[in-house]
Design a protein around this motif. Structure first.
Motif, PDB file in Angstrom:
ATOM      1  N   GLU A  18       0.829  -1.214   0.000  1.00 22.05           N
ATOM      2  CA  GLU A  18       0.000   0.000   0.000  1.00 22.05           C
ATOM      3  C   GLU A  18       0.863   1.264   0.000  1.00 22.05           C
ATOM      4  O   GLU A  18       0.561   2.230  -0.699  1.00 22.05           O
ATOM      5  N   VAL A  19       1.937   1.264   0.767  1.00 27.09           N
ATOM      6  CA  VAL A  19       2.839   2.420   0.799  1.00 27.09           C
ATOM      7  C   VAL A  19       3.471   2.624  -0.575  1.00 27.09           C
ATOM      8  O   VAL A  19       3.510   3.754  -1.079  1.00 27.09           O
ATOM      9  N   CYS A  20       3.932   1.545  -1.184  1.00 26.97           N
ATOM     10  CA  CYS A  20       4.523   1.645  -2.526  1.00 26.97           C
ATOM     11  C   CYS A  20       3.515   2.163  -3.542  1.00 26.97           C
ATOM     12  O   CYS A  20       3.853   3.015  -4.374  1.00 26.97           O
ATOM     13  N   ILE A  21       2.299   1.676  -3.476  1.00 24.18           N
ATOM     14  CA  ILE A  21       1.253   2.152  -4.382  1.00 24.18           C
ATOM     15  C   ILE A  21       1.014   3.646  -4.177  1.00 24.18           C
ATOM     16  O   ILE A  21       0.951   4.416  -5.136  1.00 24.18           O
ATOM     17  N   ALA A  22       0.914   4.070  -2.922  1.00 25.98           N
ATOM     18  CA  ALA A  22       0.638   5.482  -2.629  1.00 25.98           C
ATOM     19  C   ALA A  22       1.787   6.397  -3.038  1.00 25.98           C
ATOM     20  O   ALA A  22       1.563   7.507  -3.520  1.00 25.98           O
ATOM     21  N   VAL A  23       3.014   5.919  -2.881  1.00 23.62           N
ATOM     22  CA  VAL A  23       4.177   6.765  -3.150  1.00 23.62           C
ATOM     23  C   VAL A  23       4.559   6.783  -4.631  1.00 23.62           C
ATOM     24  O   VAL A  23       4.897   7.839  -5.173  1.00 23.62           O
ATOM     25  N   PHE A  24       4.486   5.633  -5.275  1.00 19.44           N
ATOM     26  CA  PHE A  24       5.058   5.519  -6.610  1.00 19.44           C
ATOM     27  C   PHE A  24       4.064   5.500  -7.766  1.00 19.44           C
ATOM     28  O   PHE A  24       4.464   5.706  -8.909  1.00 19.44           O
ATOM     29  N   LEU A  25       2.804   5.251  -7.511  1.00 12.88           N
ATOM     30  CA  LEU A  25       1.841   5.138  -8.606  1.00 12.88           C
ATOM     31  C   LEU A  25       0.866   6.311  -8.623  1.00 12.88           C
ATOM     32  O   LEU A  25       0.320   6.696  -7.606  1.00 12.88           O
ATOM     33  N   LYS A  26       0.655   6.811  -9.804  1.00 15.24           N
ATOM     34  CA  LYS A  26      -0.319   7.892 -10.006  1.00 15.24           C
ATOM     35  C   LYS A  26      -1.227   7.529 -11.178  1.00 15.24           C
ATOM     36  O   LYS A  26      -1.562   8.346 -12.009  1.00 15.24           O
ATOM     37  N   ASP A  27      -1.618   6.261 -11.255  1.00 16.85           N
ATOM     38  CA  ASP A  27      -2.417   5.785 -12.374  1.00 16.85           C
ATOM     39  C   ASP A  27      -3.911   5.878 -12.065  1.00 16.85           C
ATOM     40  O   ASP A  27      -4.309   6.430 -11.043  1.00 16.85           O
ATOM     41  N   THR A  28      -4.722   5.307 -12.953  1.00 19.63           N
ATOM     42  CA  THR A  28      -6.179   5.390 -12.777  1.00 19.63           C
ATOM     43  C   THR A  28      -6.817   4.060 -12.384  1.00 19.63           C
ATOM     44  O   THR A  28      -8.028   3.982 -12.270  1.00 19.63           O
ATOM     45  N   PHE A  29      -6.016   3.012 -12.197  1.00 18.74           N
ATOM     46  CA  PHE A  29      -6.591   1.730 -11.785  1.00 18.74           C
ATOM     47  C   PHE A  29      -5.946   1.174 -10.517  1.00 18.74           C
ATOM     48  O   PHE A  29      -6.630   0.932  -9.537  1.00 18.74           O
TER      49      PHE A  29
END
Length: 122
Positions: A18-29
């Motif tokens: 979840e931390v990696c998703i929040a920090v590194f991803l700015k996508d739409t899915f």
């Protein structure tokens, strides 16, 4: 009191994802949808470390908690509390309401059933 170590490990792994998703991803899915599915499983696994009560009650409780946070986003609860600029509050309370998030929470809750069946110590 028993502690399910499998859920400790799962909670840590899900939190790091979840931390990696929040920090590194700015996508739409992945960030908005998959992240919401995972957060329900994360909450479930965190509580399940020590709670050995009925699976269905816990899953419903986590789902209702998730729905409550989403509904608070609809009413801009962080702004009402004056926390709209607080990064931690934005992460915990969220920033924007999205009805698709409710569907993601349901999917995450449904995934908790087979997961719990596999990991729970009996």
């Amino acid at each position: 009191m028993k502690i399910n170590k499998k859920y400790i490990y799962l909670t840590i792994v899900l939190f790091l994802i979840e931390v990696c998703i929040a920090v590194f991803l700015k996508d739409t899915f992945i960030r908005p949808i998959f992240g919401d599915v995972l957060v329900v499983i994360l909450l479930f696994s965190f509580v399940r470390i020590l709670y050995y009560g009925e699976r269905l009650k816990l899953i419903i409780g986590v789902l209702l908690f998730s729905f409550t946070i989403e509904i608070l986003q609809y009413f801009q609860f962080a702004s009402i509390l004056g926390l709209e600029e607080n990064k931690i509050a934005k992460i915990v309370l969220g920033a924007t309401f999205n009805k698709l998030d409710l569907l993601a929470y349901v999917v995450g809750s449904l995934l908790c059933f087979p997961l719990d069946k596999k990991l729970t110590i009996r």
